[in-house]
Design a protein around this motif. Sequence first.
Motif, PDB file in Angstrom:
ATOM      1  N   SER A 104      36.611  24.526  -1.311  1.00 39.74           N
ATOM      2  CA  SER A 104      38.059  24.442  -1.413  1.00 39.74           C
ATOM      3  C   SER A 104      38.726  24.854  -0.106  1.00 39.74           C
ATOM      4  O   SER A 104      39.588  24.166   0.425  1.00 39.74           O
ATOM      5  CB  SER A 104      38.508  25.327  -2.562  1.00 39.74           C
ATOM      6  OG  SER A 104      39.858  25.586  -2.480  1.00 39.74           O
ATOM      7  N   GLN A 105      38.263  25.988   0.438  1.00 39.28           N
ATOM      8  CA  GLN A 105      38.881  26.495   1.657  1.00 39.28           C
ATOM      9  C   GLN A 105      38.509  25.635   2.862  1.00 39.28           C
ATOM     10  O   GLN A 105      39.359  25.226   3.643  1.00 39.28           O
ATOM     11  CB  GLN A 105      38.438  27.954   1.868  1.00 39.28           C
ATOM     12  CG  GLN A 105      38.834  28.555   3.195  1.00 39.28           C
ATOM     13  CD  GLN A 105      40.348  28.761   3.264  1.00 39.28           C
ATOM     14  OE1 GLN A 105      40.967  29.232   2.320  1.00 39.28           O
ATOM     15  NE2 GLN A 105      40.950  28.408   4.384  1.00 39.28           N
TER      16      GLN A 105
ATOM     17  N   ALA B 255      39.608  21.640   2.074  1.00 43.34           N
ATOM     18  CA  ALA B 255      40.950  21.277   1.645  1.00 43.34           C
ATOM     19  C   ALA B 255      41.990  22.319   2.017  1.00 43.34           C
ATOM     20  O   ALA B 255      43.132  22.232   1.574  1.00 43.34           O
ATOM     21  CB  ALA B 255      40.969  21.033   0.143  1.00 43.34           C
ATOM     22  N   ASN B 256      41.597  23.300   2.819  1.00 46.26           N
ATOM     23  CA  ASN B 256      42.564  24.286   3.309  1.00 46.26           C
ATOM     24  C   ASN B 256      43.350  24.961   2.204  1.00 46.26           C
ATOM     25  O   ASN B 256      44.507  25.302   2.390  1.00 46.26           O
ATOM     26  CB  ASN B 256      43.557  23.650   4.275  1.00 46.26           C
ATOM     27  CG  ASN B 256      42.883  23.206   5.544  1.00 46.26           C
ATOM     28  OD1 ASN B 256      42.096  23.955   6.108  1.00 46.26           O
ATOM     29  ND2 ASN B 256      43.164  21.991   5.955  1.00 46.26           N
ATOM     30  N   GLY B 257      42.719  25.144   1.051  1.00 49.13           N
ATOM     31  CA  GLY B 257      43.470  25.777  -0.023  1.00 49.13           C
ATOM     32  C   GLY B 257      42.625  26.853  -0.662  1.00 49.13           C
ATOM     33  O   GLY B 257      41.422  26.702  -0.838  1.00 49.13           O
TER      34      GLY B 257
END
Lengths: 793, 138, 115
Positions: free
Chosen positions: A718-719, A722-724
């Motif tokens: 996720s990180q 998708a930078n989230g």
Amino acid sequence: MLTAVLSGFGGAIAAPWLHRLAPRHAGWLAALLPFVLMIYFISLVPTVAGGEALRFSYAWVPGLGVNLSFRIDGLSLLFALLITGIGTLVLIYAGGYLANDPMLGRMLTLLLIFMAAMLGIVTSDNLIGLFVFWELTTISSYLLIGYKHEYEKARKAALQSLLVTGIGGLALLAGIVLLGQITGTLELSEMLKRGDTVRAHPLYSSILALVLFGAFTKSAQFPFHFWLPGAMEAPTPVSSYLHSATMVKAGVFLLARLNPVLGGTEAWQLLLTFFGSATMIVGSFLAVQQTDLKRILAYTTVSALGTLVMLIGVGTDDAIKAAMVFTLGHALYKGALFQVTGSVDHETGTRDISHLGGLRTAMPITAAAAMLAALSMAGLPPMLGFIAKEVQYKANLSEPILIGVALLTNILTVVAASFVSLRVFTGQPVHTPKHAHEAPLSMWLGPVALALGGLGAGLFSTQIGNLLIGPATGSVLGKVKAVELVLWAGIEGAAGQALALSGVTLLAGIGLYYARSIFPRIAAATAPLAALGAESWYHRTVSGMLLLAERQTRILQNGYLRFYIALIIITTLILTSLMLLVGQVTITMPQNWTDVRVYELAVALIILSATAFVLRATSRMAAVVGLGFVGYGTALTFLLFGGPDLAITQFAVETLSAILFVLVVYRLPRFGNLSSVSARLRSAALAIAGGALMTILTLIALAEPTESRLSSFMAENSQSLANGRNVVNVILVDFRSFDTLGEITVLGVAAIGIYALLKLVVPSEQEPRVETDGSLDGKTEGVPRERTEVIDA
Amino acid sequence: MYSLILATATRLLIPLMLIFSIFLLIRGHNEPGGGFVGGLVVGAAFTLYAAVYGVSQAQNALRFDPKRIVAVGLLVALVSGLLAFFQGLPLMTGLWYPQPLPVIGKVGTPLLFDVGVYLVVIGITATIMFTLFEVEGE
Amino acid sequence: MEFIWAIVIGALYAAGLYMIMRRSIVKIILGLALLGYAANLLIFIVSNLTRGNPPLVPPGATAPIAPYADPLPQALILTAIVIGFGVQAFTIVLFRRAYRSFGADDIDELRTTER
């Protein structure tokens, strides 16, 4: 080449606009497209006649071996020329025939779609592609037969043709798939080289049966011939194009195309000659009994299709040559005669030959075209029909039975040809519903061009033979074959025998025409046979299915909602219990089941008691409050087990739901105890059983390992990807955003639906005639308080 | 349903709710929150407004026709996915602006997509509630 | 610990099913809402129920701190909740319209529309 084949679909989109912009010339304008295509195909003639086949391929579903590939060889080209040439004339004709019809644009669209689909069939090199185009012709035929959809007869005929050819299409698809499995390819050009593999395969007979079923239904072979006369409900341009010249020949085309793969066996010969002969006799025999011009032509078309199938079945070089010549000859004269029929109908108001006669003075051009075409149909020199008949006799000389069949059919065809020409255009003028006068240019151009085509092809038979018939015959036989086509073959040997047979045919035909009063008597005597025919079986099957559907609907869809729900619960219960028993599933208690924290227990108890409260509530307000508690309890559960996003969403939705309920539910009636006690007990028992099943299923599901690679992938990437850092949100807006897009679309649709339900009022619908529940306020305007009458109007 | 206390409270509450919803939307990618719940909060805010001041006032405050907001939201979501497509990447590939912006953090098409979701949810909530208030004659 | 939630789900399903088999249309609406909760809880409970952390990656880390709740079903449920709201609103309004048009508070009286 792709553009050429598919341009018809583009033209179809443009046709309604053409009609709107230039209503009087729409037919002419639309005809430009097939005309250009015809020129294009003519330009290919020298190449193809030189023995080359043009091929074009575009990967469509490469994973399944389905390509959009096209190949033009002699056979394709012959058909492509027929389709575009006759298509040009038919579109012009339709423009005149339906000049005052506001729906002409639709007719042109459908005709162009059909034309493109038909071109697809004859040029497709991939069997799946061919099948798709095949079904497109079925659909466009359905729409065209049902063009005058306000008449029940047209709708029924359309449905009949759709069902018959549609079922055949399914069989064909199965056959194609089997062929693909055996040969390992769906490309025709490859498959044609593997005929020996197919013929030696144990599944050969199944494939043959399936493909023949598809081809026979499409080409109206006995016993499926009945849909074709029914299809005469279509406007005449359609009959002329689809149901005589092109679409019904798709089955014949398929047989010719697959001849190198499936043909040559005893079963092939026997089945094709048998069904072909039966169709010839049945068709021609029924043709002369009709009085409706279109039905006469329809049945002679049936008989002509039988001839083609029979010839392909015989399969000798001469027979295939005969089939190709006859395909061309028949398309030319039958297309012309159908259009003549349409013009006669259009100008006089009737198509019944007993009410027609002596039209040659009123309609000279149409009459000339009709005479010329009928000469070809009757097989007189110097028309192409004459050559077709000669080569047909010659091909069958060694088979006495087939000669007999052919002789009988051709004699009756001569009679039918006389009916549609002599009977209508010669003799004393007869009073007709409309005062007869010549048809406009757009409506005589087609018949004249086609009839002259038959004459020209007869006169220039050598060229036609070299350029068209030879390459076509070669592709059917799978070998290069020089074809000699001559108008005058001499009187020696086989040619002489064929000529003698032609003479007999003509004399007997003309004799029977003058003795035509016997036909109605024969018709009356043989009428009871119809009850045994396939058409009656078709009607019985259809009405039986409707009856069955009606009965089971009465039982299953009786209008009681709880009955449906009970049925669903019971079915689920039975099926699931069966699976649990058969599958020997053991329900294990989760090991840590005693591991419950106090606050978790408290939340569970809140939900349970709130649910019980909803069930027992006697007022709507109490029920809504109870429901709110269930919702907040659910939200707390989400919060307890690591779902903060869910919890806040649930809280927000709960709040909005409460407002929604308060707004609407108060306008709905008070709770009533409508069901009897026993009904409630029954529901309760079912509901408890359903709930217990869900608990058991939950426990079973919990016992299964729940390692999900997907979840951990998403959590771990996720990180980085998708930078989230909120994995749930990342799934929603990034990993699975396409799903979310679908879901918000659903939301939008729901909102529009609600708006429409609330705001759009059918004008006739009066505002409610019932008392509202006045517990909140009784001041609502426009709502009468008294029940004035029973609403069931 | 008009009462002075409620009306005053609403006046104070609504800006707070709107700010909160934007906060939820922006931080949703990293912390609990996101377009769905943010949209619901705005929807609730305008529902409250409509309940207190009436639909026409609420409609004025919202400025746009809620159905149009649904359409715009869908369009925004779709465009955010199509951007990657026009760059030759598979549909809906996330594209990111390399430098993080102050306050908001990193900006990319997923955030734009979430804005689309946010607008759709606002739109549908407002459509449903406004229509109901209107029809039920508040 | 999942056991009590299995019971809660069963109870919610039973209550929901009972309510949608009633004749009063308001009860049917309530029943549908109950079934919605039941379905959402079912998905949530059977997918690796943990008392652990929410699926949030702490700043600076690359993955959530184990044990963390399964994010995938949460994403499913989140949209299900919002769609559930839309559908519930639609159902309510549909019933309202039916009631206004036919004046029937008894679902059995709406049978005539299916004939």
